[in-house]
Design a protein around this motif. Structure first.
Motif, PDB file in Angstrom:
ATOM      1  N   TRP A   6      18.137  -7.186  -2.595  1.00 21.74           N
ATOM      2  CA  TRP A   6      17.584  -6.088  -3.405  1.00 21.74           C
ATOM      3  C   TRP A   6      17.916  -4.724  -2.798  1.00 21.74           C
ATOM      4  O   TRP A   6      18.250  -3.777  -3.521  1.00 21.74           O
ATOM      5  N   ALA A  52      17.921 -12.479   6.239  1.00 27.48           N
ATOM      6  CA  ALA A  52      17.213 -13.738   6.478  1.00 27.48           C
ATOM      7  C   ALA A  52      17.730 -14.863   5.590  1.00 27.48           C
ATOM      8  O   ALA A  52      17.798 -16.014   6.002  1.00 27.48           O
ATOM      9  N   LEU A  62      15.279 -21.585  -5.676  1.00 23.61           N
ATOM     10  CA  LEU A  62      14.285 -22.494  -6.260  1.00 23.61           C
ATOM     11  C   LEU A  62      13.543 -21.875  -7.439  1.00 23.61           C
ATOM     12  O   LEU A  62      12.397 -22.238  -7.719  1.00 23.61           O
ATOM     13  N   ALA A  86       7.582 -24.073  -4.703  1.00 23.01           N
ATOM     14  CA  ALA A  86       7.767 -23.002  -3.708  1.00 23.01           C
ATOM     15  C   ALA A  86       8.566 -21.827  -4.242  1.00 23.01           C
ATOM     16  O   ALA A  86       8.525 -20.730  -3.685  1.00 23.01           O
ATOM     17  N   ASP A 109       2.437  -5.209  -1.487  1.00 21.06           N
ATOM     18  CA  ASP A 109       2.402  -4.212  -2.548  1.00 21.06           C
ATOM     19  C   ASP A 109       3.428  -4.410  -3.670  1.00 21.06           C
ATOM     20  O   ASP A 109       3.565  -3.547  -4.521  1.00 21.06           O
ATOM     21  N   GLN A 113       8.421 -11.291  -5.091  1.00 20.98           N
ATOM     22  CA  GLN A 113       8.890 -12.314  -4.155  1.00 20.98           C
ATOM     23  C   GLN A 113       8.517 -13.711  -4.640  1.00 20.98           C
ATOM     24  O   GLN A 113       7.568 -13.888  -5.410  1.00 20.98           O
ATOM     25  N   ALA A 116       7.463 -19.029  -1.386  1.00 20.13           N
ATOM     26  CA  ALA A 116       8.035 -19.498  -0.110  1.00 20.13           C
ATOM     27  C   ALA A 116       8.678 -18.351   0.661  1.00 20.13           C
ATOM     28  O   ALA A 116       8.528 -18.256   1.885  1.00 20.13           O
ATOM     29  N   GLY A 117       9.399 -17.486  -0.032  1.00 21.53           N
ATOM     30  CA  GLY A 117      10.046 -16.358   0.644  1.00 21.53           C
ATOM     31  C   GLY A 117       9.015 -15.430   1.268  1.00 21.53           C
ATOM     32  O   GLY A 117       9.173 -14.969   2.405  1.00 21.53           O
ATOM     33  N   THR A 121       8.475 -14.977   5.783  1.00 22.44           N
ATOM     34  CA  THR A 121       8.751 -13.776   6.586  1.00 22.44           C
ATOM     35  C   THR A 121       7.474 -13.075   7.039  1.00 22.44           C
ATOM     36  O   THR A 121       7.531 -11.992   7.625  1.00 22.44           O
ATOM     37  N   THR A 123       4.892 -11.956   4.990  1.00 24.93           N
ATOM     38  CA  THR A 123       4.491 -10.868   4.085  1.00 24.93           C
ATOM     39  C   THR A 123       2.968 -10.673   4.139  1.00 24.93           C
ATOM     40  O   THR A 123       2.217 -11.643   4.147  1.00 24.93           O
ATOM     41  N   LEU A 174      11.159 -25.436   1.850  1.00 21.03           N
ATOM     42  CA  LEU A 174       9.814 -25.651   1.299  1.00 21.03           C
ATOM     43  C   LEU A 174       9.961 -25.970  -0.182  1.00 21.03           C
ATOM     44  O   LEU A 174      10.626 -25.220  -0.910  1.00 21.03           O
ATOM     45  N   GLU A 317       9.720  -2.160   9.504  1.00 24.09           N
ATOM     46  CA  GLU A 317       8.261  -2.176   9.689  1.00 24.09           C
ATOM     47  C   GLU A 317       7.920  -2.931  10.954  1.00 24.09           C
ATOM     48  O   GLU A 317       8.428  -4.036  11.177  1.00 24.09           O
ATOM     49  N   HIS A 399       8.662  -6.846  11.499  1.00 24.92           N
ATOM     50  CA  HIS A 399       8.500  -7.704  10.314  1.00 24.92           C
ATOM     51  C   HIS A 399       9.748  -8.580  10.234  1.00 24.92           C
ATOM     52  O   HIS A 399      10.875  -8.090  10.338  1.00 24.92           O
ATOM     53  N   GLY A 401      11.199  -9.908   7.808  1.00 26.45           N
ATOM     54  CA  GLY A 401      12.056  -9.726   6.634  1.00 26.45           C
ATOM     55  C   GLY A 401      12.580  -8.304   6.504  1.00 26.45           C
ATOM     56  O   GLY A 401      13.153  -7.956   5.476  1.00 26.45           O
TER      57      GLY A 401
HETATM   58  C1  LIG Z   1      10.202  -3.212  -2.635  1.00 25.59           C
HETATM   59  C2  LIG Z   1       9.709  -4.140  -1.570  1.00 25.59           C
HETATM   60  C3  LIG Z   1       8.360  -4.166  -1.253  1.00 25.59           C
HETATM   61  C4  LIG Z   1       7.897  -5.025  -0.248  1.00 25.59           C
HETATM   62  N1  LIG Z   1       6.560  -5.012   0.064  1.00 25.59           N
HETATM   63  C5  LIG Z   1       6.106  -5.778   1.093  1.00 25.59           C
HETATM   64  C6  LIG Z   1       4.731  -5.753   1.475  1.00 25.59           C
HETATM   65  O1  LIG Z   1       3.900  -5.101   0.854  1.00 25.59           O
HETATM   66  N2  LIG Z   1       4.370  -6.478   2.562  1.00 25.59           N
HETATM   67  C7  LIG Z   1       5.260  -7.219   3.290  1.00 25.59           C
HETATM   68  O2  LIG Z   1       4.884  -7.810   4.282  1.00 25.59           O
HETATM   69  N3  LIG Z   1       6.567  -7.294   2.916  1.00 25.59           N
HETATM   70  C8  LIG Z   1       6.986  -6.592   1.840  1.00 25.59           C
HETATM   71  N4  LIG Z   1       8.311  -6.672   1.476  1.00 25.59           N
HETATM   72  C9  LIG Z   1       9.166  -7.659   2.150  1.00 25.59           C
HETATM   73  C10 LIG Z   1       9.163  -8.991   1.373  1.00 25.59           C
HETATM   74  O3  LIG Z   1       7.862  -9.395   1.037  1.00 25.59           O
HETATM   75  C11 LIG Z   1       9.748 -10.106   2.248  1.00 25.59           C
HETATM   76  O4  LIG Z   1      11.004  -9.754   2.724  1.00 25.59           O
HETATM   77  C12 LIG Z   1       9.806 -11.462   1.513  1.00 25.59           C
HETATM   78  O5  LIG Z   1      10.347 -12.415   2.370  1.00 25.59           O
HETATM   79  C13 LIG Z   1      10.674 -11.422   0.264  1.00 25.59           C
HETATM   80  O6  LIG Z   1      10.461 -12.609  -0.469  1.00 25.59           O
HETATM   81  P1  LIG Z   1      11.685 -13.244  -1.264  1.00 25.59           P
HETATM   82  O7  LIG Z   1      11.153 -14.321  -2.142  1.00 25.59           O
HETATM   83  O8  LIG Z   1      12.461 -12.157  -1.869  1.00 25.59           O
HETATM   84  O9  LIG Z   1      12.446 -13.953  -0.067  1.00 25.59           O
HETATM   85  P2  LIG Z   1      13.967 -13.809   0.415  1.00 25.59           P
HETATM   86  O10 LIG Z   1      14.195 -12.436   0.930  1.00 25.59           O
HETATM   87  O11 LIG Z   1      14.874 -14.307  -0.637  1.00 25.59           O
HETATM   88  O12 LIG Z   1      13.932 -14.854   1.649  1.00 25.59           O
HETATM   89  C14 LIG Z   1      13.123 -14.573   2.751  1.00 25.59           C
HETATM   90  C15 LIG Z   1      13.191 -15.745   3.723  1.00 25.59           C
HETATM   91  O13 LIG Z   1      12.510 -16.871   3.179  1.00 25.59           O
HETATM   92  C16 LIG Z   1      13.360 -18.007   3.189  1.00 25.59           C
HETATM   93  N5  LIG Z   1      13.031 -18.832   2.035  1.00 25.59           N
HETATM   94  C17 LIG Z   1      12.927 -18.452   0.747  1.00 25.59           C
HETATM   95  N6  LIG Z   1      12.584 -19.498  -0.008  1.00 25.59           N
HETATM   96  C18 LIG Z   1      12.452 -20.561   0.821  1.00 25.59           C
HETATM   97  C19 LIG Z   1      12.115 -21.936   0.652  1.00 25.59           C
HETATM   98  N7  LIG Z   1      11.818 -22.467  -0.544  1.00 25.59           N
HETATM   99  N8  LIG Z   1      12.096 -22.731   1.740  1.00 25.59           N
HETATM  100  C20 LIG Z   1      12.382 -22.249   2.956  1.00 25.59           C
HETATM  101  N9  LIG Z   1      12.696 -20.963   3.170  1.00 25.59           N
HETATM  102  C21 LIG Z   1      12.733 -20.134   2.126  1.00 25.59           C
HETATM  103  C22 LIG Z   1      14.762 -17.415   3.132  1.00 25.59           C
HETATM  104  O14 LIG Z   1      15.733 -18.333   3.586  1.00 25.59           O
HETATM  105  C23 LIG Z   1      14.598 -16.212   4.032  1.00 25.59           C
HETATM  106  O15 LIG Z   1      14.676 -16.597   5.369  1.00 25.59           O
HETATM  107  C24 LIG Z   1       8.805  -5.862   0.461  1.00 25.59           C
HETATM  108  C25 LIG Z   1      10.164  -5.834   0.123  1.00 25.59           C
HETATM  109  C26 LIG Z   1      10.623  -4.987  -0.884  1.00 25.59           C
HETATM  110  C27 LIG Z   1      12.078  -4.956  -1.224  1.00 25.59           C
END
Ligand SMILES: Cc1cc2nc3c(=O)[nH]c(=O)nc-3n(C[C@H](O)[C@H](O)[C@H](O)COP(=O)(O)OP(=O)(O)OC[C@H]3O[C@@H](n4cnc5c(N)ncnc54)[C@H](O)[C@@H]3O)c2cc1C
Length: 445
Positions: A6, A52, A62, A86, A109, A113, A116-117, A121, A123, A174, A317, A399, A401
């Motif tokens: 993103w 990540a 997924l 997940a 916020d 997401q 699982a993601g 990380t 969150t 997951l 962060e 953090h 992620g």
């Molecule tokens: C605009 C914005 C706002 C955000 N706000 C916050 C916030 O308020 N608080 C906070 O803490 N973070 C925040 N984040 C960070 C975000 O929550 C994390 O980076 C989160 O991991 C993203 O989830 P995703 O589903 O996009 O995971 P991805 O970025 O796609 O993956 C994250 C990790 O999870 C793993 N993963 C995903 N699915 C699985 C699965 N099924 N099994 C095993 N591993 C898996 C991936 O391999 C990777 O290692 C924000 C990010 C953005 C861009």
């Protein structure tokens, strides 16, 4: 196929992307990748700023494993346990929970997401008594490199549970996650611009006195937007003076904060102006905070927690010991003044209780989170370098992620349970199928 996250901080070309529609298909996809000698990473919503989810092996997504499996009562506590695929996005989870009179204990916020993601990380949201999403997990199923599915809970395969509920997907994929939900609640929200100094004088009281306190400080100014949220019974305010009118106003208030101050139209415009004319940044920051007059309203919790963030940005962060938050922010402010760095984006400051999740950024200590954010068209390297120096000087934990430069040697000094994590991961994935350069850097192996 080039995959990009993103934030546009990572792009990579996997050998292929697979989107299994059942747990059997997921197991087959893992087995096939292993047979062909590929590594495997899952991508959820692609909302991590760090690489990540990146892989040049097989990337799994997924999105099609996003079913509600069951809602049951914990026989011991009576709490609702909700099991979902997940890949379910938080937005859908929030809707499903709300339809059943349930909600998440705490949220970050945004809601784009995957479940699982988000947990993988660490969150988190904000609130001195309410931990991050991984603390709300009660069970998981994990697909290993042999395609076998293992169930893990606090009492069944405990170590796998701990290493998988926040472990960057390094123990396996997951496939389902069981969340402990709470009865739905509303948030009574008070949003006000405050001078930064006034916040810093009483920040620990603000954290203690409000269920969910955070603030956004515009670093080119001395001003910040404070957000104080108190948990109330749904509709509790409907007969009072803020009552239904407050409820109706909620939409308008959020629209202004989300759509104009942080998310879209005006904020994109002000960032473009600040990029072209750096001298305008302080005035634009003042404008952003002063334009928001105090607002109070009540709305369902997930609508207050989660906003739209459509103006693209980069973010670092760190979780720091809560006691250091004032000195750290003063130091960051001093660096901004002396460097004159152009930073039109706010610094977001949030709080969490100590928890016991092995790799949680809040493991074993009361935490403040400080997020340095930068508009994506502006350089971030000098700002993030300086911020990281300040954060790591107080034992900050990045953090998982978001952007940072730490490696496993540094992190070993921060996470007492890292050796337990590494041992569990080595047993779950002895050949390193679920690794990538980022997991190698931060987790070793
Ligand atoms: C605009 C914005 C706002 C955000 N706000 C916050 C916030 O308020 N608080 C906070 O803490 N973070 C925040 N984040 C960070 C975000 O929550 C994390 O980076 C989160 O991991 C993203 O989830 P995703 O589903 O996009 O995971 P991805 O970025 O796609 O993956 C994250 C990790 O999870 C793993 N993963 C995903 N699915 C699985 C699965 N099924 N099994 C095993 N591993 C898996 C991936 O391999 C990777 O290692 C924000 C990010 C953005 C861009």
């Amino acid at each position: 196929m080039i995959w990009t996250n993103w934030a546009r901080t990572v792009s990579v070309t996997p050998v292929r992307l697979e989107q299994p529609a059942s747990e059997d298909e997921l197991s087959d996809a893992v087995r096939r990748a292993v047979r062909e000698g590929h590594q495997v990473r899952v991508v959820g919503g692609g909302h991590s700023f760090a690489p990540a989810a990146a892989t040049e092996g097989v990337q799994l997504n997924l999105d099609r494993l996003d079913a509600l499996h069951r809602v049951e009562r914990d026989p011991d506590t009576g709490h609702a346990l909700v099991t979902v695929g997940a890949g379910m996005r938080l937005r859908r989870l929030n809707r499903i929970l709300a339809e059943r009179g349930l909600g998440m204990q705490n949220l970050g916020d945004i809601d784009r997401q995957s479940v699982a993601g988000a947990i993988s990380t660490g969150t988190h949201g904000t609130g001195a008594r309410f931990g991050g999403l991984a603390t709300q997990v009660r069970a998981l199923t994990v697909v290993g490199p042999d395609g076998e599915v293992a169930r893990a809970t606090p009492t069944e395969r405990h170590d796998l549970f701990e290493a998988s509920r926040l472990g960057l997907g390094a123990t396996g994929v997951l496939s389902t996650v069981t969340i402990e939900a709470v009865p739905a609640f509303d948030l009574y929200a008070v949003e006000e611009p405050w001078p930064l100094d006034r916040i810093l004088e009483c920040v620990h009281d603000l954290v203690a006195d409000n269920d969910h306190f955070e603030f956004l400080w515009f670093p080119a100014t001395h001003r910040a937007l404070t957000m104080r949220n108190m948990r109330v019974e749904p509709e509790q305010h409907s007969g009072s003076s803020i009552g239904r009118r407050g409820r109706r106003l909620a939409g308008a208030a959020r629209t202004f904060l989300d759509e104009e101050v942080l998310s879209n139209g005006l904020f994109e415009v002000t960032n473009r102006i600040a990029t072209a004319f750096p001298a305008t940044t302080p005035a634009l920051g003042e404008l952003a905070t002063r334009a928001l007059t105090a607002r109070r309203y009540t709305a369902p919790a997930h609508e207050v927690f989660c906003t739209n963030r459509r103006v693209r940005f980069r973010e670092m962060e760190y979780a720091i010991p809560r006691a250091t938050v004032v000195e750290v922010l003063r130091e960051l402010a001093a660096w901004r003044r002396s460097s004159g760095e152009n930073i039109p984006f706010p610094v977001e400051v949030r709080f969490a209780p100590a928890d016991d999740v092995w790799l949680s950024t809040a493991y074993g200590r009361e935490t403040a989170y400080i997020a340095a954010q930068q508009y994506w068209r502006l350089p971030h390297a000098r700002y993030f370098d300086a911020a990281e120096r300040i954060f790591t000087a107080v034992g900050g934990r990045p953090h998982w992620g978001k952007m940072h430069t730490r490696d496993v040697e540094y992190l070993a000094g921060q996470y007492r349970r890292l050796p337990d994590f590494q041992r569990t991961r080595a047993a779950a994935d002895p050949d390193g199928v679920f690794t990538n350069p980022y997991t190698q850097r931060v987790l070793g192996g």
